[in-house]
Design an enzyme around this catalytic site. Structure first.
Site, PDB file in Angstrom:
ATOM      1  N   LYS A  85     -21.081   5.887 -68.340  1.00 27.05           N
ATOM      2  CA  LYS A  85     -21.217   6.656 -69.588  1.00 27.05           C
ATOM      3  C   LYS A  85     -21.143   8.151 -69.279  1.00 27.05           C
ATOM      4  O   LYS A  85     -21.672   8.597 -68.256  1.00 27.05           O
ATOM      5  CB  LYS A  85     -22.566   6.289 -70.233  1.00 27.05           C
ATOM      6  CG  LYS A  85     -22.796   6.869 -71.622  1.00 27.05           C
ATOM      7  CD  LYS A  85     -24.144   6.414 -72.199  1.00 27.05           C
ATOM      8  CE  LYS A  85     -24.361   6.937 -73.617  1.00 27.05           C
ATOM      9  NZ  LYS A  85     -25.671   6.535 -74.174  1.00 27.05           N
ATOM     10  N   SER A 165     -25.517   4.933 -79.112  1.00 24.94           N
ATOM     11  CA  SER A 165     -24.554   5.905 -78.626  1.00 24.94           C
ATOM     12  C   SER A 165     -23.640   5.392 -77.516  1.00 24.94           C
ATOM     13  O   SER A 165     -22.577   5.969 -77.300  1.00 24.94           O
ATOM     14  CB  SER A 165     -25.288   7.148 -78.113  1.00 24.94           C
ATOM     15  OG  SER A 165     -26.049   6.848 -76.965  1.00 24.94           O
ATOM     16  N   SER A 189     -29.645   2.797 -78.130  1.00 24.65           N
ATOM     17  CA  SER A 189     -28.267   3.150 -77.753  1.00 24.65           C
ATOM     18  C   SER A 189     -27.601   2.228 -76.738  1.00 24.65           C
ATOM     19  O   SER A 189     -26.404   2.342 -76.511  1.00 24.65           O
ATOM     20  CB  SER A 189     -28.216   4.584 -77.218  1.00 24.65           C
ATOM     21  OG  SER A 189     -28.221   5.495 -78.272  1.00 24.65           O
TER      22      SER A 189
END
Lengths: 499, 97
Positions: A85, A165, A189
């Protein structure tokens, strides 16, 4: 093996086949680079590092040869291609939190979690997208544009959000453009995008994985965790990520268990709590039905179901939307256009700060900075921030009470399946409600996992959430694995990499 | 308790060093008022006897560490991402006339 066979393996399968020399790491990585290429329209990757990955794969094969000669065993993720990420700082590779304000930032250091994964032999394919600074539930606020869910409704062609997210992570894993990916979870998330994309994702106990080198959003809530296609793969990945780190003052010095060994396939005698307050407003009847199904599966497998009460559940989300913005406004003060990132000049120093931040941050980030500044400001601190911290204690106490009566909790992960890109965009409160079933777990710092458990009528994946006691990821993973066995979930998204 | 009017947004933006245009001020005033009204439900709870929770997970405090230098001598790396640097320093607009 063909490329399309290779990308459909789980980590556990690939690990065992690599050990038996059925193929080399460089073939596995090559197949995933081809998948990364084929799935580019989904916009999961923001930085691809294919060349570096191929070099690393050759080194991995060499290490394996060497260990074969001298005897011994390979690292647990030797040769496994992964995505990271964009919230994680990666040495020599741009790391931007998907914000304009960090455009061009190339860290001179590696986050502890990604370093741990590399040390365990895994190979980074690239960086994947997230909502700007991990603030969002749709991955539409990324400076690199919206990420598309590889799943589509059976009856319409609309592009759906992957959740957020960690949307890029979930999409890379679901579309087979990575075997697993790191996520971060501040209010849901990891778990919400995992549920929306039909994969598994685990938020560990706060302090299990080091936060060092991860772009900070809300420091008392942020936790890194694994996203993969099975509970077993999450167990393998978590073991490689976790561990005490003196560089993070909130890292907790506890031994890292052999998480994979916890997957006994056995839940007989376990007490599973079902919190009655989790029948959230707006929850679809299909999700309620899936929850009932999950309860039935665990009962069939020999678990005992007990009803529990978490009376402060409805206050968790508003408390979160005070605490998280407060911490964010403080953390994001470091983006000043001075030491790194984007600078926009001004007539004086103050104007330079204001211009750099005004242009560098997107609307969701600005909204949270303003809210956070407000609740921390003189005269409002006690009424909002301190009150929210007290409510956080009440939420945490609710869980402690519930865990007197049970070993883990079972709930749905989200009140709805994935929605279309653009839906909820004009209404921040509607967007925030995505986290209503996950956010309590962050406030209490507990481990929580989403596993794919079924499809709705339109063919979209739905997830079930398992919540455990602090430091008991093993029970969470064990239950997740049993739900996977019982559900037999093996549906594939339309947007799967075609090679 | 209070409202998030346009003047309040402007004041917060100044405190947070955020340049906002007039449209943004209006827009955020609307949205933040709505969010503030929603979070005010927390005041329903009697929390007089409740200790605020400040750790990430109950039962874990912060640990002490030795106060010693364990890193350094990497000026080039530190300045490597600076928008503007010269002679080993960050450059900023003039702050003293």
């Amino acid at each position: 093996m063909s490329h399309s066979e290779l990308i459909n393996l789980t980590i556990a399968e690939a690990r065992d086949k690599l050990a038996r020399r059925e193929f080399f790491a460089r073939e596995l990585v090559e197949a995933h680079i081809a998948a990364m290429d084929a799935t580019r329209p989904l916009n999961a990757y923001v930085t691809e590092t294919a060349e570096k990955a191929m070099e690393a794969a050759k080194r991995s094969d060499d290490r394996r040869d060497h260990i074969r000669e001298i005897g011994g065993s390979c690292a647990s993720m030797e040769g496994i291609p992964i995505a990271i990420k964009d919230m994680f700082c990666t040495e020599g590779v741009p790391s931007t939190a998907c914000s304009k304000i960090l455009k061009g930032f190339v860290p001179a250091y590696e986050s502890t979690v990604s370093a741990n994964l590399l040390r365990h032999g895994s190979i980074m394919l690239g960086k994947v997208s997230n909502d700007e600074f991990a603030m969002g539930s749709s991955n539409t606020t990324s400076a690199f544009g919206a990420v598309k869910n590889p799943w589509k409704r059976a009856d319409d062609a609309a592009d759906l959000v992957p959740g957020g997210s960690s949307g890029g992570s979930a999409v890379a894993v679901a579309s087979r453009a990575a075997m697993c990916a790191t996520g971060t979870d501040t209010g849901g998330s990891i778990r919400q995008p995992a549920a929306f994309c039909g994969i598994a994702g685990l938020k560990p106990t706060y302090g299990r994985c080091s936060r060092w080198g991860i772009v900070a959003f809300a420091s008392s809530l942020d936790q890194a965790g694994p996203m993969a296609r099975t509970a077993r793969d999450c167990a393998i990945m978590l073991e490689a990520m976790a561990g005490f780190d003196p560089k993070d003052s909130t890292s907790v010095d506890k031994p890292v268990p052999n998480f994979e060994a916890a997957l006994t396939g056995e839940v007989k005698g376990l007490k599973i709590g079902v919190p009655k307050e989790y029948r959230a407003p707006g929850m679809t009847s299909e999700i309620e039905a899936l929850w009932e199904q999950g309860i039935a599966w665990l009962k069939d497998a020999g678990a005992e179901i007990v009803e529990v009460s978490l009376p402060h559940t409805k206050y968790a989300l508003p408390a979160y939307y005070i605490i998280a913005p407060a911490e964010a406004s403080s953390n994001l003060a470091r983006y000043d256009g001075l030491r790194y990132g984007q600078r926009v000049s001004g007539a004086n120093l103050t104007e330079m700060y204001e211009n750099s931040r005004g242009e560098g941050f997107g609307p969701e980030v600005k909204r949270r900075i303003l809210m956070g500044t407000y609740v921390l400001s003189a005269g409002y601190y006690d009424a909002y921030y301190r009150q929210a911290q007290k409510v956080r204690r009440l939420v945490s106490n609710d869980f402690s009470e519930a865990f007197q009566k049970c070993d883990a909790l079972l709930t749905p992960t989200t009140p709805t399946p994935a929605f279309a890109i653009g839906e909820n965009a004009d209404d921040p409160l509607a967007m925030y409600l995505n986290d209503v079933l996950t956010v309590t777990v962050n406030l209490a710092g507990l481990p929580g996992m989403s596993v794919p458990a079924g499809l709705d009528q339109k063919g979209l994946p739905l997830g079930l959430q398992i919540v455990g006691r602090a430091w008991d990821e093993e029970t969470v993973l064990r239950i997740g694995d049993v739900i996977e066995q019982q559900s037999g979930f093996n549906s594939l998204p339309a947007g799967l990499a075609k090679l | 308790m209070s409202t998030f009017d346009k003047a309040t947004v402007a004041r917060m933006a100044t405190l947070a060093r955020l340049k906002l245009d007039d449209d943004e001020l209006d827009h955020f005033a609307g949205e933040l008022s709505q969010i503030l009204t929603w979070v005010e439900q927390l005041s329903e709870l009697d929390t007089d006897q409740v200790e605020p929770m400040t750790s990430g997970v109950a039962g874990e405090g912060l640990r002490w560490r030795a106060d010693h230098v364990d890193d350094g001598n990497c000026q080039d790396k530190v300045l490597g991402n600076a928008p503007e640097a010269a002679q080993g320093f960050y450059c900023v607009p003039k702050v003293v006339e």
